[in-house]
Design a protein around this motif. Structure first.
Motif, PDB file in Angstrom:
ATOM      1  N   THR A  21       0.756  -1.259   0.067  1.00 12.85           N
ATOM      2  CA  THR A  21      -0.008  -0.054   0.058  1.00 12.85           C
ATOM      3  C   THR A  21       0.777   1.420   0.144  1.00 12.85           C
ATOM      4  OG1 THR A  21      -1.745  -1.145   1.198  1.00 12.85           O
ATOM      5  CG2 THR A  21      -1.813   1.186   1.244  1.00 12.85           C
ATOM      6  N   THR A  22       1.885   1.161   0.913  1.00 12.84           N
ATOM      7  CA  THR A  22       2.857   2.360   1.105  1.00 12.84           C
ATOM      8  C   THR A  22       3.385   2.787  -0.466  1.00 12.84           C
ATOM      9  OG1 THR A  22       3.304   2.134   3.352  1.00 12.84           O
ATOM     10  CG2 THR A  22       4.824   3.351   2.024  1.00 12.84           C
ATOM     11  N   GLN A  23       4.115   1.673  -1.087  1.00 14.11           N
ATOM     12  CA  GLN A  23       4.708   1.714  -2.186  1.00 14.11           C
ATOM     13  C   GLN A  23       3.831   2.236  -3.463  1.00 14.11           C
ATOM     14  OE1 GLN A  23       7.670  -0.614  -3.422  1.00 14.11           O
ATOM     15  NE2 GLN A  23       8.645  -0.777  -1.389  1.00 14.11           N
ATOM     16  N   LEU A  24       2.506   1.807  -3.461  1.00 15.81           N
ATOM     17  CA  LEU A  24       1.539   2.047  -4.467  1.00 15.81           C
ATOM     18  C   LEU A  24       1.180   3.610  -4.170  1.00 15.81           C
ATOM     19  CD1 LEU A  24      -0.378   1.366  -6.680  1.00 15.81           C
ATOM     20  CD2 LEU A  24      -2.124   0.528  -4.965  1.00 15.81           C
ATOM     21  N   ILE A  25       1.004   4.013  -2.879  1.00 11.33           N
ATOM     22  CA  ILE A  25       0.645   5.596  -2.614  1.00 11.33           C
ATOM     23  C   ILE A  25       1.811   6.321  -3.411  1.00 11.33           C
ATOM     24  CG2 ILE A  25       0.579   7.235  -1.144  1.00 11.33           C
ATOM     25  CD1 ILE A  25      -0.822   5.077   0.867  1.00 11.33           C
ATOM     26  N   GLN A  26       3.179   5.797  -3.058  1.00  7.83           N
ATOM     27  CA  GLN A  26       4.241   6.720  -3.530  1.00  7.83           C
ATOM     28  C   GLN A  26       4.250   6.711  -5.162  1.00  7.83           C
ATOM     29  OE1 GLN A  26       7.510   4.547  -1.917  1.00  7.83           O
ATOM     30  NE2 GLN A  26       7.491   5.949  -0.002  1.00  7.83           N
ATOM     31  N   ALA A  27       4.086   5.544  -5.803  1.00  6.08           N
ATOM     32  CA  ALA A  27       4.005   5.552  -7.045  1.00  6.08           C
ATOM     33  C   ALA A  27       2.914   6.407  -7.685  1.00  6.08           C
ATOM     34  CB  ALA A  27       3.650   4.160  -7.678  1.00  6.08           C
ATOM     35  N   LEU A  28       1.476   6.334  -6.997  1.00  4.55           N
ATOM     36  CA  LEU A  28       0.596   7.041  -7.710  1.00  4.55           C
ATOM     37  C   LEU A  28       0.821   8.650  -7.283  1.00  4.55           C
ATOM     38  CD1 LEU A  28      -2.522   5.005  -6.189  1.00  4.55           C
ATOM     39  CD2 LEU A  28      -1.938   5.313  -8.854  1.00  4.55           C
ATOM     40  N   THR A  29       1.092   9.052  -6.401  1.00  8.25           N
ATOM     41  CA  THR A  29       1.487  10.308  -6.157  1.00  8.25           C
ATOM     42  C   THR A  29       2.527  10.983  -7.098  1.00  8.25           C
ATOM     43  OG1 THR A  29       2.823   9.993  -4.254  1.00  8.25           O
ATOM     44  CG2 THR A  29       0.785  10.420  -3.732  1.00  8.25           C
ATOM     45  N   GLY A  49       6.587 -10.485  -5.375  1.00  7.50           N
ATOM     46  CA  GLY A  49       7.091  -9.337  -5.143  1.00  7.50           C
ATOM     47  C   GLY A  49       6.642  -7.919  -5.200  1.00  7.50           C
ATOM     48  N   THR A  50       7.351  -7.145  -4.606  1.00 15.34           N
ATOM     49  CA  THR A  50       6.715  -5.697  -4.408  1.00 15.34           C
ATOM     50  C   THR A  50       6.418  -4.976  -5.729  1.00 15.34           C
ATOM     51  OG1 THR A  50       7.590  -5.467  -2.115  1.00 15.34           O
ATOM     52  CG2 THR A  50       6.689  -3.693  -3.119  1.00 15.34           C
ATOM     53  N   ASP A  51       7.548  -5.188  -6.542  1.00 14.96           N
ATOM     54  CA  ASP A  51       7.433  -4.433  -7.565  1.00 14.96           C
ATOM     55  C   ASP A  51       6.475  -4.903  -8.622  1.00 14.96           C
ATOM     56  OD1 ASP A  51       9.722  -2.811  -6.875  1.00 14.96           O
ATOM     57  OD2 ASP A  51      11.135  -3.891  -8.143  1.00 14.96           O
ATOM     58  N   GLN A  52       6.464  -6.181  -8.846  1.00 10.98           N
ATOM     59  CA  GLN A  52       5.551  -6.775  -9.851  1.00 10.98           C
ATOM     60  C   GLN A  52       3.944  -6.597  -9.324  1.00 10.98           C
ATOM     61  OE1 GLN A  52       5.117 -11.320 -10.185  1.00 10.98           O
ATOM     62  NE2 GLN A  52       6.073 -10.794 -12.210  1.00 10.98           N
ATOM     63  N   ILE A  53       3.822  -6.566  -7.825  1.00 11.07           N
ATOM     64  CA  ILE A  53       2.651  -6.294  -7.351  1.00 11.07           C
ATOM     65  C   ILE A  53       1.806  -4.848  -7.737  1.00 11.07           C
ATOM     66  CG2 ILE A  53       0.995  -6.319  -5.249  1.00 11.07           C
ATOM     67  CD1 ILE A  53       2.966  -8.526  -4.393  1.00 11.07           C
ATOM     68  N   VAL A  54       2.984  -4.146  -7.284  1.00 11.29           N
ATOM     69  CA  VAL A  54       2.646  -2.464  -7.267  1.00 11.29           C
ATOM     70  C   VAL A  54       2.480  -2.271  -8.851  1.00 11.29           C
ATOM     71  CG1 VAL A  54       3.584  -0.197  -7.132  1.00 11.29           C
ATOM     72  CG2 VAL A  54       3.697  -1.922  -5.222  1.00 11.29           C
ATOM     73  N   THR A  74      -1.419  -0.607 -13.051  1.00 14.98           N
ATOM     74  CA  THR A  74      -1.982  -0.838 -14.643  1.00 14.98           C
ATOM     75  C   THR A  74      -3.471  -0.865 -14.246  1.00 14.98           C
ATOM     76  OG1 THR A  74      -0.313  -2.126 -15.251  1.00 14.98           O
ATOM     77  CG2 THR A  74      -2.245  -2.450 -16.545  1.00 14.98           C
ATOM     78  N   TYR A  75      -4.136  -1.539 -13.256  1.00 13.67           N
ATOM     79  CA  TYR A  75      -5.426  -1.831 -12.870  1.00 13.67           C
ATOM     80  C   TYR A  75      -6.102  -0.593 -12.680  1.00 13.67           C
ATOM     81  CZ  TYR A  75      -9.787  -2.981 -10.303  1.00 13.67           C
ATOM     82  OH  TYR A  75     -10.899  -2.942  -9.828  1.00 13.67           O
ATOM     83  N   LEU A  76      -5.556   0.336 -11.847  1.00 10.53           N
ATOM     84  CA  LEU A  76      -6.137   1.738 -11.529  1.00 10.53           C
ATOM     85  C   LEU A  76      -6.030   2.399 -12.679  1.00 10.53           C
ATOM     86  CD1 LEU A  76      -4.398   1.954  -7.920  1.00 10.53           C
ATOM     87  CD2 LEU A  76      -6.799   1.642  -8.499  1.00 10.53           C
ATOM     88  N   GLN A  77      -5.022   2.502 -13.516  1.00  2.00           N
ATOM     89  CA  GLN A  77      -4.994   3.580 -14.728  1.00  2.00           C
ATOM     90  C   GLN A  77      -6.128   3.224 -15.490  1.00  2.00           C
ATOM     91  OE1 GLN A  77      -0.854   2.941 -15.647  1.00  2.00           O
ATOM     92  NE2 GLN A  77       0.005   4.447 -14.234  1.00  2.00           N
ATOM     93  N   MET A  78      -6.164   2.004 -15.744  1.00  3.90           N
ATOM     94  CA  MET A  78      -7.269   1.376 -16.884  1.00  3.90           C
ATOM     95  C   MET A  78      -8.829   2.048 -16.327  1.00  3.90           C
ATOM     96  SD  MET A  78      -8.366  -2.313 -17.937  1.00  3.90           S
ATOM     97  CE  MET A  78      -8.807  -2.994 -16.296  1.00  3.90           C
TER      98      MET A  78
END
Length: 320
Positions: A19-27, A140-145, A150-154
């Protein structure tokens, strides 16, 4: 519109890290995020003896602490997710960590010794793990994020399409029929379906021709065709469309339910989805009308568009 996803899992499954890394990538991509943490361990915002704690202890149902670090909310009773979101500023994405029973799509984080079959919640999109497992694709974190991004952007792109300015209003914000003068004439087709469930004896009488009003399905067939042709007279903003074909089919489950399927065609500048749906609805209502004397408890349900093709929006198939 907002895209919401839950990242769930048991303790030490890695959901907080993801969740933390996904927040960072999105922001970093310029996407605004609301993050909600579900804490089942009675976590509290307030410190004993502080003013906010004293207000809570005094019985305030909601307490807001405004500080240089931001604004913090404390509700005396657990809130439904939608209630919580109603108090917050809107963002493009809402990430919920935990709250396994939540109603939103879920990515489930599995621990090394945990099986996917142990999870029975609704709305699971995928299973993932931080450790290598032969039974999972997301490792792994990278693949999951990256998968989550991709899911969220779509879905953000889909939400953007849906939130485009409505074309059914004029410059005075009053309803109008959309101007389709410049649209290209193309072949268009739409298929819709719906069901009516009844007492088994009612279905038996329909099939054996023992309904006093006559041949139920024959009358329903004609009613559905007539309904498709008259759609623009019933739905205010529908265009009058020259139909090139209307067909209805009936099937049953040999117990208590009849399924009606309609296919409507045209060669015109706009589609025939509403015509197909209207044909199904009126055919189902006609079945109800023909049989209501013996069975007023019939239920019409599951009416929806199955497929459409032609026009700018292209091909649509229900469930895909």
């Amino acid at each position: 519109m907002v895209v919401t996803i839950q990242i769930v899992g048991h303790k030490k499954s890695g959901k907080t890290l993801v969740t933390t890394q996904l927040i960072q990538a999105l922001t970093q991509a310029g996407v605004s995020v609301t993050a909600v943490k579900h804490d089942a361990h009675w976590g509290q915002m307030d410190q004993p003896g502080t003013d906010s704690d004293r207000f809570s202890q005094a019985g305030a149902s909601q307490v807001v602490l405004d500080s240089n670090q931001g604004s913090f909310y404390h509700f005396q009773q657990p809130q439904a997710l939608e209630t919580t979101f109603s108090h917050l500023s809107p963002t493009a994405v809402r990430l919920i960590e935990g709250y396994k029973a939540g109603p939103y799509p879920k990515l489930v984080m599995l621990k090394p010794d945990e099986l996917a079959t142990n999870w029975h919640q609704k709305g699971i999109l995928a299973f993932a793990s931080l450790t290598d497992r032969p039974d999972l694709d997301l490792i792994g974190t990278d693949q999951i994020v990256n998968w989550l991004l991709t899911y969220l952007q779509m879905h953000l792109q889909e939400e953007k399409k849906m939130s485009d300015p409505l074309t059914h209003f004029n410059d005075q914000d009053r309803a109008k029929m959309v101007d389709v003068t410049q649209k290209a004439v193309t072949s268009r087709v739409a298929t819709a379906t719906g069901q009516i469930t009844m007492h088994p004896d009612t279905l038996s009488r329909i099939k054996t021709g023992k309904i006093k009003k006559g041949d139920v399905l024959a009358v329903a067939q004609v009613a559905g065709i007539m309904a498709a042709k008259k759609t623009s007279e019933l739905i205010p903003m529908c265009h009058l469309i020259p139909l090139t074909g209307v067909d209805l089919h009936f099937s049953d489950n040999k117990k208590d339910t009849i399924t009606v399927t309609s296919k409507v065609k045209t060669k015109h500048v706009t589609g025939v989805e509403i015509e197909a749906l209207n044909a199904v609805q009126i055919a189902l209502l006609t079945i109800y009308d023909m049989c209501k004397a013996m069975d007023r408890g019939m239920v019409i349900h599951d009416v929806h568009l199955l497929e459409k093709d032609g026009g700018k929006s292209g091909h649509f198939v229900f469930g895909e």
